[in-house]
Scaffold this active site. Structure first.
Site, mmCIF file in Angstrom:
data_model
loop_
_atom_site.group_PDB
_atom_site.id
_atom_site.type_symbol
_atom_site.label_atom_id
_atom_site.label_comp_id
_atom_site.label_asym_id
_atom_site.label_seq_id
_atom_site.Cartn_x
_atom_site.Cartn_y
_atom_site.Cartn_z
ATOM 1 N N SER A 162 1.095 -0.994 0.379
ATOM 2 C CA SER A 162 -0.361 0.054 0.231
ATOM 3 C C SER A 162 1.119 1.073 0.037
ATOM 4 O O SER A 162 2.261 0.354 0.197
ATOM 5 C CB SER A 162 -1.096 0.201 0.908
ATOM 6 O OG SER A 162 -0.787 0.050 2.604
ATOM 7 N N GLU A 212 1.743 5.645 0.497
ATOM 8 C CA GLU A 212 0.996 6.674 1.563
ATOM 9 C C GLU A 212 0.949 8.492 0.230
ATOM 10 O O GLU A 212 2.606 8.193 0.378
ATOM 11 C CB GLU A 212 1.512 6.999 2.468
ATOM 12 C CG GLU A 212 0.887 8.043 3.214
ATOM 13 C CD GLU A 212 0.866 8.026 5.231
ATOM 14 O OE1 GLU A 212 0.387 7.260 5.508
ATOM 15 O OE2 GLU A 212 1.367 8.587 5.499
ATOM 16 N N ASP A 253 -1.627 15.447 15.850
ATOM 17 C CA ASP A 253 -0.968 16.213 16.939
ATOM 18 C C ASP A 253 -1.406 17.605 16.929
ATOM 19 O O ASP A 253 -2.619 18.067 16.695
ATOM 20 C CB ASP A 253 0.489 16.820 16.020
ATOM 21 C CG ASP A 253 1.514 15.492 15.521
ATOM 22 O OD1 ASP A 253 1.488 14.666 16.537
ATOM 23 O OD2 ASP A 253 1.793 15.375 14.855
ATOM 24 N N PHE A 259 11.899 15.258 10.493
ATOM 25 C CA PHE A 259 10.955 14.875 10.544
ATOM 26 C C PHE A 259 11.491 13.540 11.846
ATOM 27 O O PHE A 259 10.187 13.473 13.090
ATOM 28 C CB PHE A 259 10.773 14.194 9.480
ATOM 29 C CG PHE A 259 9.371 13.487 9.655
ATOM 30 C CD1 PHE A 259 8.190 14.605 9.894
ATOM 31 C CD2 PHE A 259 8.613 12.832 9.368
ATOM 32 C CE1 PHE A 259 6.583 14.161 10.091
ATOM 33 C CE2 PHE A 259 6.953 12.161 9.709
ATOM 34 C CZ PHE A 259 6.322 13.142 10.360
ATOM 35 N N HIS A 305 4.102 -1.185 3.411
ATOM 36 C CA HIS A 305 3.499 0.242 3.661
ATOM 37 C C HIS A 305 3.784 1.525 3.090
ATOM 38 O O HIS A 305 4.877 1.254 4.405
ATOM 39 C CB HIS A 305 2.230 1.376 5.308
ATOM 40 C CG HIS A 305 1.727 2.249 4.081
ATOM 41 N ND1 HIS A 305 0.581 1.763 3.662
ATOM 42 C CD2 HIS A 305 1.657 3.047 4.733
ATOM 43 C CE1 HIS A 305 0.434 3.208 4.037
ATOM 44 N NE2 HIS A 305 0.743 4.091 4.725
HETATM 45 C C1 LIG Z 1 0.897 6.056 9.792
HETATM 46 C C2 LIG Z 1 1.136 7.044 9.782
HETATM 47 C C3 LIG Z 1 -0.503 7.950 9.373
HETATM 48 C C4 LIG Z 1 -0.324 9.353 10.249
HETATM 49 N N1 LIG Z 1 -0.928 9.879 8.880
HETATM 50 C C5 LIG Z 1 -1.249 11.420 9.501
HETATM 51 C C6 LIG Z 1 -2.309 11.630 9.144
HETATM 52 O O1 LIG Z 1 -2.700 12.128 7.941
HETATM 53 N N2 LIG Z 1 -2.346 13.918 9.847
HETATM 54 C C7 LIG Z 1 -1.773 14.191 10.909
HETATM 55 O O2 LIG Z 1 -2.237 15.318 10.946
HETATM 56 N N3 LIG Z 1 -1.120 13.805 11.364
HETATM 57 C C8 LIG Z 1 -1.119 11.467 11.076
HETATM 58 N N4 LIG Z 1 0.414 10.759 11.721
HETATM 59 C C9 LIG Z 1 0.269 11.658 12.883
HETATM 60 C C10 LIG Z 1 -0.129 11.117 14.245
HETATM 61 O O3 LIG Z 1 -1.674 11.772 14.129
HETATM 62 C C11 LIG Z 1 0.604 11.393 15.546
HETATM 63 O O4 LIG Z 1 1.398 10.646 15.610
HETATM 64 C C12 LIG Z 1 -0.510 11.842 16.856
HETATM 65 O O5 LIG Z 1 0.397 12.420 17.672
HETATM 66 C C13 LIG Z 1 -0.973 10.513 17.257
HETATM 67 O O6 LIG Z 1 -1.915 9.604 16.846
HETATM 68 P P1 LIG Z 1 -2.610 9.058 16.669
HETATM 69 O O7 LIG Z 1 -3.486 8.611 15.831
HETATM 70 O O8 LIG Z 1 -1.137 7.451 17.020
HETATM 71 O O9 LIG Z 1 -3.031 8.408 18.457
HETATM 72 P P2 LIG Z 1 -3.728 8.330 19.363
HETATM 73 O O10 LIG Z 1 -3.395 6.358 19.172
HETATM 74 O O11 LIG Z 1 -4.725 8.688 19.965
HETATM 75 O O12 LIG Z 1 -2.145 8.236 20.837
HETATM 76 C C14 LIG Z 1 -1.622 9.419 21.187
HETATM 77 C C15 LIG Z 1 -0.469 8.925 22.445
HETATM 78 O O13 LIG Z 1 -1.260 9.200 23.329
HETATM 79 C C16 LIG Z 1 -2.126 8.526 24.338
HETATM 80 N N5 LIG Z 1 -3.325 7.544 24.521
HETATM 81 C C17 LIG Z 1 -4.177 7.969 23.823
HETATM 82 N N6 LIG Z 1 -4.798 7.584 24.668
HETATM 83 C C18 LIG Z 1 -4.821 8.166 25.353
HETATM 84 C C19 LIG Z 1 -5.757 7.904 27.454
HETATM 85 N N7 LIG Z 1 -6.555 8.004 27.363
HETATM 86 N N8 LIG Z 1 -4.294 8.627 28.063
HETATM 87 C C20 LIG Z 1 -3.141 8.469 27.892
HETATM 88 N N9 LIG Z 1 -2.514 8.636 26.977
HETATM 89 C C21 LIG Z 1 -3.270 8.102 25.593
HETATM 90 C C22 LIG Z 1 -0.999 7.409 23.723
HETATM 91 O O14 LIG Z 1 -0.481 6.266 24.259
HETATM 92 C C23 LIG Z 1 0.051 7.711 22.772
HETATM 93 O O15 LIG Z 1 1.066 7.484 22.836
HETATM 94 C C24 LIG Z 1 -0.295 9.610 11.470
HETATM 95 C C25 LIG Z 1 1.154 8.747 11.900
HETATM 96 C C26 LIG Z 1 1.789 7.846 10.992
HETATM 97 C C27 LIG Z 1 1.910 6.329 11.982
#
Ligand SMILES: Cc1cc2nc3c(=O)[nH]c(=O)nc-3n(C[C@H](O)[C@H](O)[C@H](O)COP(=O)(O)OP(=O)(O)OC[C@H]3O[C@@H](n4cnc5c(N)ncnc54)[C@H](O)[C@@H]3O)c2cc1C
Length: 293
Positions: A13, A15, A107, A217, A272
C-alpha cells in the site's frame, strides 16, 4: 528458494500527502496509474498533516478516485474538530468512494506543550475508531502504531495498551511510524503479541527523498536514524547538484530495498510505503518485491 516464491503473497500500500495544485494532483493520478499494476491494497491520503488543509485532502482523494485502479483510503484526524465535524468528514469520504479510513488523533497545535482535545471532540484515536466502527460495521479501519513509542506516551507498556485499545475499538490493522532498523519492528511485533495484540501490523517504510528532511521529521516524531545512514548520506546536497541528487537517490533506493527485502525474508507480507509523492522509488520497490508482475 527463488526470489519469486520467497515473495509470494506480498501486499503493498502507498501513502501520499495532499497536492496543492491541479498539476500536483495530476502527477498523483499518474503515480496511482503506474502503481495500479501491483494491485495495491490501497493508496492513502494524509489529512491536515504538516499544515495542509483538509480541503486539499478531499481534492486529492477525488483525483485518485478518478484515476481509478487503486482503492483509496482517507486519513482522518480528530484534532481541532468536534465529533460531529469529524464524523461529517468521514461521511463525505465514504460517500465519495473511499474504502478505508486511517483513524488518527493528530498532533498537538504547533508550539503547544501537549495535545488538547477539542472540547466536543474525540480525545484519541481509539474513541474515533469506535465511532467509525459503530457507523460502518464492515469498513476497513487502520490505526497508527509506534515501534519506538509515541513521544506522548509515558511508557512502552502504555503505548502497547493504547494500540490494544484501538484494536478493541474496531481497528482492522495498524500501520507503523517509519523506522530504519528492522530489529525495532521485529521486537515491536514480539511485544505486541506478548501484550495480547493479535491484529495485523504493517511496517511503514520511508522512501527517502530528502535525507535532511527525514532527519528533521524523525526527531519530531520519535523515530531514530541509525549512524550508518548519517555516514552514508554525509556531505550530499541533493538540492544543489545533479551528481549529488543521483547518488542520494541511489543510496535511498538501496537502503529501502535492503530494509524491505530483509523484512520480507523475516516473513513480513504487508508493506506500506511512504512515497513522498514520488512514483519511481515506490515502483522500484514493488518491482523488487513483486517481480512476477
Ligand atoms: C501511519 C501514520 C499515519 C499518520 N497520518 C497522519 C495524518 O494524516 N495527519 C496527521 O495530522 N497526523 C498523522 N499521523 C501522526 C499522528 O497524528 C500523530 O502521531 C499523533 O500525535 C498521534 O496520533 P495517534 O492516532 O497515534 O494517537 P493515539 O493512538 O490516540 O495516541 C497518541 C498518544 O497518546 C496516548 N494516549 C492515547 N489515549 C490515551 C489515554 N486515554 N490516556 C493516556 N494516554 C493516551 C497514546 O499512548 C499515545 O502515546 C500519522 C501517523 C502514522 C504512524
Amino acid at each position: 528458494m527463488s526470489g519469486q516464491a520467497h515473495n509470494d503473497g506480498i501486499e503493498v500500500s502507498f501513502e501520499v500527502f495532499p497536492a496543492r495544485t491541479d498539476t500536483g494532483r495530476a502527477a498523483l493520478a499518474r503515480l496511482a496509474r503506474r502503481l495500479a499494476r501491483f494491485k495495491p491494497e490501497f493508496i492513502s491520503v494524509t489529512y491536515g498533516a504538516g499544515g495542509s488543509s483538509r480541503d486539499l485532502t478531499e481534492a486529492t482523494i477525488r483525483a485518485l478516485l478518478a484515476a481509478a485502479g487503486i482503492p483509496v483510503a482517507a486519513h482522518l484526524t480528530a484534532a481541532r474538530a468536534s465529533r460531529a465535524d469529524t464524523m461529517a468528514a468521514a461521511e463525505r469520504f465514504v460517500g465519495m468512494g473511499v474504502s478505508r479510513i486511517v483513524a488518527l488523533r493528530g498532533d498537538a497545535e504547533k508550539g503547544a506543550p501537549a495535545f488538547t482535545p477539542h472540547p466536543d471532540g474525540f480525545a484519541n484515536a481509539a474513541q474515533l475508531t469506535a465511532a467509525l466502527r459503530e457507523r460502518w460495521p464492515d469498513l476497513p479501519i487502520s490505526v497508527a502504531a509506534y515501534p519506538e513509542v509515541h513521544p506522548d506516551s509515558p511508557s512502552r507498556e502504555a503505548d502497547l495498551d493504547n494500540l490494544k485499545a484501538k484494536f478493541a475499538a474496531g481497528a482492522t490493522d495498524a500501520i507503523t511510524q517509519f523506522f530504519f532498523d528492522n530489529r525495532l519492528f521485529t521486537d515491536f511485533l514480539r511485544d505486541t503479541k506478548a501484550r495480547g495484540i493479535a491484529g495485523s501490523i504493517i511496517p511503514g517504510v520511508m522512501l527517502i527523498h530528502d535525507f535532511a528532511g527525514v532527519r528533521q521529521f524523525a526527531a519530531s516524531c520519535g523515530a531514530s536514524v541509525p549512524a550508518r545512514l548519517d555516514a552514508a548520506f554525509a556531505g550530499l546536497r541533493p538540492k544543489d547538484g545533479k551528481e549529488d541528487r543521483a547518488v542520494h537517490d541511489r543510496l535511498a533506493a538501496a537502503i529501502a530495498a535492503r530494509q524491505t527485502l530483509d523484512l520480507a525474508a523475516a516473513g513480513v507480507r504487508r508493506f506500506h510505503f511512504y512515497t513522498m509523492n514520488k512514483s519511481a522509488p515506490a515502483e522500484a520497490m514493488c518491482r523488487i518485491l513483486k517481480p512476477q508482475i
